[in-house]
Design a protein around this motif. Structure first.
Motif, short mmCIF file in Angstrom:
data_model
loop_
_atom_site.label_atom_id
_atom_site.label_comp_id
_atom_site.label_asym_id
_atom_site.label_seq_id
_atom_site.Cartn_x
_atom_site.Cartn_y
_atom_site.Cartn_z
N HIS A 43 0.84 -1.20 0.00
CA HIS A 43 0.00 0.00 0.00
C HIS A 43 0.87 1.25 0.00
N LEU A 44 1.87 1.26 0.87
CA LEU A 44 2.72 2.43 1.02
C LEU A 44 3.56 2.67 -0.23
N ALA A 45 4.11 1.61 -0.79
CA ALA A 45 4.91 1.75 -2.00
C ALA A 45 4.07 2.29 -3.15
N ALA A 46 2.84 1.78 -3.27
CA ALA A 46 1.95 2.23 -4.34
C ALA A 46 1.50 3.66 -4.12
N ARG A 47 1.16 3.99 -2.89
CA ARG A 47 0.67 5.33 -2.58
C ARG A 47 1.72 6.39 -2.88
N HIS A 48 2.97 6.06 -2.61
CA HIS A 48 4.05 7.04 -2.81
C HIS A 48 4.76 6.89 -4.15
N HIS A 50 6.47 4.38 -5.53
CA HIS A 50 7.76 3.70 -5.58
C HIS A 50 7.63 2.42 -6.41
N TYR A 51 7.80 2.57 -7.70
CA TYR A 51 7.61 1.45 -8.63
C TYR A 51 8.53 0.28 -8.30
N SER A 52 9.83 0.55 -8.20
CA SER A 52 10.78 -0.54 -7.98
C SER A 52 10.55 -1.23 -6.64
N THR A 53 10.15 -0.46 -5.63
CA THR A 53 9.89 -1.05 -4.32
C THR A 53 8.66 -1.97 -4.40
N ALA A 54 7.64 -1.49 -5.09
CA ALA A 54 6.44 -2.32 -5.26
C ALA A 54 6.78 -3.61 -6.00
N GLU A 55 7.66 -3.51 -6.98
CA GLU A 55 8.04 -4.70 -7.74
C GLU A 55 8.82 -5.67 -6.87
N VAL A 56 9.68 -5.17 -6.01
CA VAL A 56 10.42 -6.03 -5.09
C VAL A 56 9.46 -6.79 -4.19
N LEU A 57 8.47 -6.09 -3.67
CA LEU A 57 7.49 -6.70 -2.77
C LEU A 57 6.64 -7.74 -3.50
N LEU A 58 6.25 -7.44 -4.73
CA LEU A 58 5.42 -8.36 -5.49
C LEU A 58 6.21 -9.58 -5.94
N CYS A 59 7.45 -9.38 -6.32
CA CYS A 59 8.29 -10.50 -6.74
C CYS A 59 8.51 -11.47 -5.58
N ALA A 60 8.56 -10.95 -4.37
CA ALA A 60 8.73 -11.82 -3.20
C ALA A 60 7.55 -12.75 -3.07
N GLY A 61 6.39 -12.31 -3.52
CA GLY A 61 5.19 -13.13 -3.41
C GLY A 61 5.10 -14.23 -4.45
N VAL A 62 5.81 -14.07 -5.57
CA VAL A 62 5.73 -15.07 -6.62
C VAL A 62 7.00 -15.92 -6.72
N ASN A 90 -2.36 8.87 -9.15
CA ASN A 90 -2.03 8.85 -10.58
C ASN A 90 -0.61 8.37 -10.85
N HIS A 91 -0.22 7.30 -10.19
CA HIS A 91 1.07 6.67 -10.47
C HIS A 91 0.83 5.59 -11.54
N ARG A 92 0.86 6.03 -12.80
CA ARG A 92 0.47 5.15 -13.90
C ARG A 92 1.37 3.92 -14.02
N ASP A 93 2.67 4.12 -13.80
CA ASP A 93 3.57 2.97 -13.92
C ASP A 93 3.28 1.92 -12.84
N VAL A 94 2.92 2.39 -11.65
CA VAL A 94 2.59 1.47 -10.57
C VAL A 94 1.26 0.78 -10.86
N VAL A 95 0.30 1.50 -11.42
CA VAL A 95 -0.98 0.91 -11.81
C VAL A 95 -0.75 -0.23 -12.79
N LYS A 96 0.09 0.02 -13.77
CA LYS A 96 0.40 -1.00 -14.78
C LYS A 96 1.06 -2.22 -14.14
N LEU A 97 1.98 -1.97 -13.22
CA LEU A 97 2.66 -3.06 -12.53
C LEU A 97 1.69 -3.92 -11.73
N LEU A 98 0.82 -3.28 -10.99
CA LEU A 98 -0.14 -4.00 -10.16
C LEU A 98 -1.09 -4.84 -11.00
N ILE A 99 -1.52 -4.29 -12.12
CA ILE A 99 -2.39 -5.04 -13.03
C ILE A 99 -1.66 -6.27 -13.56
#
Length: 234
Positions: A43-48, A50-62, A90-99
């Motif tokens: 939530h925090l990475a997406a809200r702020h 932080h694309y790369s941080t969100a990706e690190v967190l998501l990669c840990a899950g897979v 409006n963090h479009r790159d993070v939106v794309k990553l989450l999708i």
């Protein structure tokens, strides 16, 4: 350091976009805890943004050997997902990553808002288009899972091949479609049985015999070699 402290530090690192620290903490076994409002590191990475941080967190899950990972659809106290927050800011790159990682674009917040609704309120056209495309894809995928045989061939009545007659698959399908779209109410369609499938498997051989100038005797020989087809002709 206790697990509670590790969890708190992971939240802070995600908030600040500290990728290396996030990796270090996860390697140390930091749990994916939330704060008092149910806010997760993702939530925090997406809200702020932080694309790369969100990706690190998501990669840990897979990761195949991951001990924990970020839930892409986790909700906070407001029932907001990471996708909601990324759309909110409006963090479009993070939106794309989450999708990409399977975020549910149809999820609603406590205020009955989807990420699309939020992007619409914020007048973010590029994010709107991205979310709209994702919504349609998820709807189509759901429809296919609910009715996986929607496009399979069905028969409304049995058919019999006379000696020397060859029935093409194209005409068979056209006939089935004609019966389905006619004003009459056809009998409930049945999926191809094993006997019908066996007959269809013989069609190429029948066509070859006919094209080579074969007579009814040759056709009967083929039918005799295939008792399934013979049973349908009787």
């Amino acid at each position: 350091m206790s697990l509670v402290d590790l969890g708190k530090r992971l939240l802070e690192a995600a908030r600040n976009g500290e990728d290396d620290e996030v990796r270090k903490l996860m390697a140390s076994g930091a749990p994916f805890t939330t704060d008092g409002l149910g806010t997760s590191p993702l939530h925090l990475a997406a809200r702020h943004g932080h694309y790369s941080t969100a990706e690190v967190l998501l990669c840990a899950g897979v990761s195949r050997d991951a001990r924990n990972g970020a839930d892409v659809n986790a909700k906070d106290m407001l029932k907001m997902t990471a996708l909601h927050w990324a759309a909110e800011h409006n963090h479009r790159d993070v939106v794309k990553l989450l999708i990409k990682y399977g975020a549910d674009v149809h999820a609603f917040s406590k205020f009955d808002k989807s990420a699309f609704d939020i992007a619409l309120d914020k007048n973010n056209p590029e994010t709107l288009v991205m979310l709209q495309v994702a919504m349609q894809k998820q709807v189509d995928a759901h429809a296919e899972r609910m009715d996986p045989v929607a496009n399979s061939l069905t028969l409304t009545s049995p058919f019999v091949l006379a000696p020397g007659e060859v029935l093409g698959l194209a005409s068979l399908i056209a006939s089935a479609n004609t019966q389905t779209t006619s004003g009459d109410s056809p009998a409930p369609p049945a999926q191809l049985s094993s006997s019908t499938a066996g007959t269809l498997a013989m069609l190429p051989a029948l066509a070859e015999a006919s094209g080579a100038g074969g007579d009814a005797g040759e056709t009967e020989e083929i039918a005799e070699a295939n008792p399934v087809g013979s049973a349908l002709q009787d």
